[in-house]
Design a protein around this motif. Structure first.
Motif, short mmCIF file in Angstrom:
data_model
loop_
_atom_site.label_atom_id
_atom_site.label_comp_id
_atom_site.label_asym_id
_atom_site.label_seq_id
_atom_site.Cartn_x
_atom_site.Cartn_y
_atom_site.Cartn_z
N LYS A 188 19.69 -36.44 -48.87
CA LYS A 188 21.13 -36.66 -49.04
C LYS A 188 21.92 -35.41 -48.64
O LYS A 188 22.92 -35.49 -47.92
N LEU A 189 21.47 -34.23 -49.11
CA LEU A 189 22.13 -32.98 -48.72
C LEU A 189 22.04 -32.75 -47.22
O LEU A 189 23.01 -32.32 -46.58
N ALA A 190 20.86 -33.04 -46.66
CA ALA A 190 20.68 -32.85 -45.21
C ALA A 190 21.60 -33.77 -44.42
O ALA A 190 22.19 -33.36 -43.41
N LYS A 191 21.76 -34.99 -44.89
CA LYS A 191 22.63 -35.95 -44.19
C LYS A 191 24.10 -35.53 -44.26
O LYS A 191 24.87 -35.80 -43.33
N ASP A 192 24.49 -34.86 -45.35
CA ASP A 192 25.88 -34.41 -45.48
C ASP A 192 26.25 -33.43 -44.38
O ASP A 192 27.39 -33.44 -43.89
N VAL A 193 25.31 -32.55 -44.00
CA VAL A 193 25.62 -31.52 -42.99
C VAL A 193 25.04 -31.85 -41.62
O VAL A 193 25.44 -31.25 -40.62
N ASP A 194 24.10 -32.78 -41.58
CA ASP A 194 23.45 -33.16 -40.32
C ASP A 194 23.35 -34.69 -40.27
O ASP A 194 22.26 -35.25 -40.34
#
Length: 642
Positions: A188-194
């Motif tokens: 989820k965190l990765a999807k927010d920035v990538d």
């Protein structure tokens, strides 16, 4: 790797990282790196230990990694470790490495499970590793433990975002297979920035702990939640294995056997496991450094030229030269003046993308907040009629009049005009406060000179306060000018003879205008819980309707609400709600939306609510119990009394 120059890239970046850490400065060059992200107990520590082949990371319950660990793996003939803060000391016993990490962590954060963004730099030399640099970040947690601050989750999230939001950072998202992948904190965190998955590498741990009859085949084949760089599965040691001091080499042999014999994974066994992961990360990081090298070199050269130019100014510098000090003082004051002007005028090198500030916020005060404060002035019909009746009777005295006296009309009108003073003064206060906030933001560059900053803020703020009193005097004077003479012949004043006609004409003109006034996301709160509860939609407000769509592409319209007979009322913020709300209702007691008598809409901040209410005001949707044309309304009331 096949190219000796490429193999030297990772050690070169390591030297740059050490150089910045050694002088105590943050590296603002965005060095290419790999950040390891995952929830607590996701298996991050085990993955890193498998790379090294040694137990060297702290373990325990709660947050164990409380500072970023910059782990540099370097291929060498012998095996040892060294810390940047312990220069010259070689650690051959990896139990001592663990103890040093724990001691260094407590030195900065204390023993209360707090966290710190200050990294620990650890370099491991070993014949069993490939050149690789990873940053182990604290595990994502939800609940504070012990003396941890209540916002520990947000602190950890902010720390992680500092690293992974950089375009030069690859994200190693570690997720256990025995949890719901769709709810993975790391992904989820990765999807927010990538959002496109260009920089994210997925690692699925604990494949051996999945329920019988289930597997992660679709995930590892990159079909379920696809990432450009794909997923790699690993099997770490269990807690029982760790407690029993099971050798990591034996564990990796067991991991290899697991993938070769498992029916769901044996067709991809060569692409799974810790050795494969280490090799892929080495290749990915090297390729990533190669791809970002041109931009990195350009930025480095630009900064070098800038530093050379700055250093040139200090050649032949004499600290005791009073002229130098005076020049530096004038330069800083001049820079403050330039920064302040840029923030008010709207230009500048650094544009705030988080919130409105400076000139933009002042513009919003004038065009949204001030009109809204004006229209919030309540006009109670019953109280108004009572005042008019008393005014007329008191003007006539003992006589019975045939006509409505002008003096009564002026007395009531002036009483309403006086009410304008409060929102006008409030508008001045809001503008002054924003100017003072802008001054404080512009003096941040003077932090190295606290006395100069304090004096600058004091002098400029005093000047603003002096102008504040003059501005308020001028505003009150303008209102007094309006009070001195009521011009009923002005074209903006609607007489009773053409009141109805003018109202109809303005209504037709308003309805003819279909231009879009505002667009944005709003949450509808009062949707049936059976249908999913509160839900967010894309709203479009025009001069004649309020429509909402499924998303901002505006292809699937959910509903269109005409603005006729609508008004706005306040809604108290719920005890468990983090949003701010307002409601739209029909003055004729009709349902606004399906079976709902009102439509409750919510925003993240009160500023957004005020902005939407100001936009609705422009569309002719007024607050409850408000009067948009006070003078005309009073005139019509006087006609009724006469």
């Amino acid at each position: 790797m096949g190219n000796r120059g490429m193999e030297d890239l990772i050690p070169l970046v390591n030297k740059l990282q050490d150089a910045f850490s050694g002088i105590g400065q943050s590296c603002n060059l965005d060095l290419p790196q790999i950040a390891v992200v995952g929830g607590q107990s996701a298996g991050k520590s085990s993955v890193l230990e498998n790379f090294v082949g040694r137990d060297f990371l702290p373990r325990g319950s709660g947050i164990v990694t409380r500072r970023p660990l910059v782990l540099q793996l370097i291929s060498a003939n012998a095996e040892w470790a060294e810390f940047l803060h312990c220069k010259g000391k070689k650690f051959t016993d990896f139990d001592e490495v663990r103890q040093e990490i724990e001691a260094e962590t407590d030195r900065i954060t204390g023993a209360n499970k707090g966290i710190s963004p200050v990294p620990i730099n650890l370099r491991v030399y070993s014949p069993h590793v490939l050149n690789l640099t990873l940053i182990d970040l604290p595990g994502i947690t939800k609940v504070p433990v012990g003396d941890q601050p209540v916002d520990i989750e947000q602190q950890i999230r902010d720390m992680i975002m500092q690293f992974i939001c950089r375009e030069s950072c690859l994200i190693l998202a570690v997720t256990p297979a025995n949890s719901d992948l769709a709810n993975s904190d790391a992904l989820k965190l990765a999807k927010d920035v990538d959002p496109q998955g260009q920089r994210t590498i997925g690692v699925i741990t604990k494949l051996d702990l999945m329920d019988e009859g289930t597997d992660a085949r679709e995930v590892l084949e990159n079909k379920l939640l696809p990432l450009r760089r794909g997923y790699i599965g690993v099997v770490n040691r269990s807690q029982k294995d760790i407690d029993g001091k099971k050798d990591i080499k034996m564990a990796m042999a067991a991991e290899r056997k697991f993938f070769l014999t498992h029916p769901a994974y044996r067709h991809m066994a060569e692409k799974m496991g810790t050795p494969c992961l280490q090799k892929v990360l080495n290749q990915q990081l090297t390729n990533h450094i190669r791809d970002t090298l041109p931009a990195f070199r350009s930025k480095l050269q630009t900064q070098l030229l800038s530093l050379d130019k700055e250093a040139e100014e200090y050649r032949g510098y004499r600290p005791d030269d009073p002229g130098r000090k005076t020049k530096q003082l004038l330069q800083m004051v001049q820079q403050f003046s330039v920064d302040f002007e840029k923030r008010i005028e709207g230009s500048g090198d650094q544009v705030d993308t988080v919130e409105l500030s400076g000139g933009a916020k002042i513009n919003r005060i004038f065009h949204e907040r001030f009109p809204f404060e004006l229209v919030k002035m309540e006009c109670d019909d019953k109280e108004m009629r009572r005042e008019i009746s008393y005014a007329i009777k008191n003007i006539h005295g003992i006589r019975t009049g045939l006509f409505t006296p002008d003096m009564a009309f002026e007395a009531i009108v002036k009483k309403q005009i006086v009410k304008i003073k409060e929102p006008c003064i409030k508008c001045v206060d809001m503008v002054i406060q924003e100017l003072i906030n802008t001054v404080r933001q512009c003096t941040n560059k003077l932090d190295c000179f606290p006395r100069l900053r304090e004096e600058t803020e004091r002098i400029v703020t005093s000047h603003i306060r002096d102008r504040e009193s003059r501005a308020k005097d001028q505003v009150l004077l303008l209102i007094d000018v309006q009070l001195s003479y009521i011009n009923t012949n002005h074209e903006d004043f609607i007489g009773f003879a053409n009141a109805q006609q003018s109202s109809k004409q303005s209504s037709k003109q308003s309805n003819a205008a279909s231009q879009v006034i505002r667009k944005g996301w709003l949450t509808i709160n009062n949707i049936s819980i059976i249908k999913g509860g509160a839900k967010e939609y894309w709203f479009v407000l025009t001069a004649e309707s309020l429509s909402w769509f499924k998303d901002d592409e505006e292809k699937e319209k959910k509903y269109m609400l005409p603005l006729d007979n609508l008004k706005v009322r306040d809604v108290e913020k719920g005890f468990m709600s983090s949003k701010h709300a307002f409601a739209i209702f029909n003055t004729e007691q009709r349902n606004v939306y399906k079976d709902n008598r009102f439509l409750e809409l919510a925003c993240d901040t009160q500023d957004e609510v005020d902005s939407w209410r100001a936009s609705l005001l422009r569309a002719g949707v007024y607050p409850e119990r408000s009067s948009n044309v006070i003078l005309s309304y009073l005139f019509l009331l006087f006609i009724n009394f006469s």
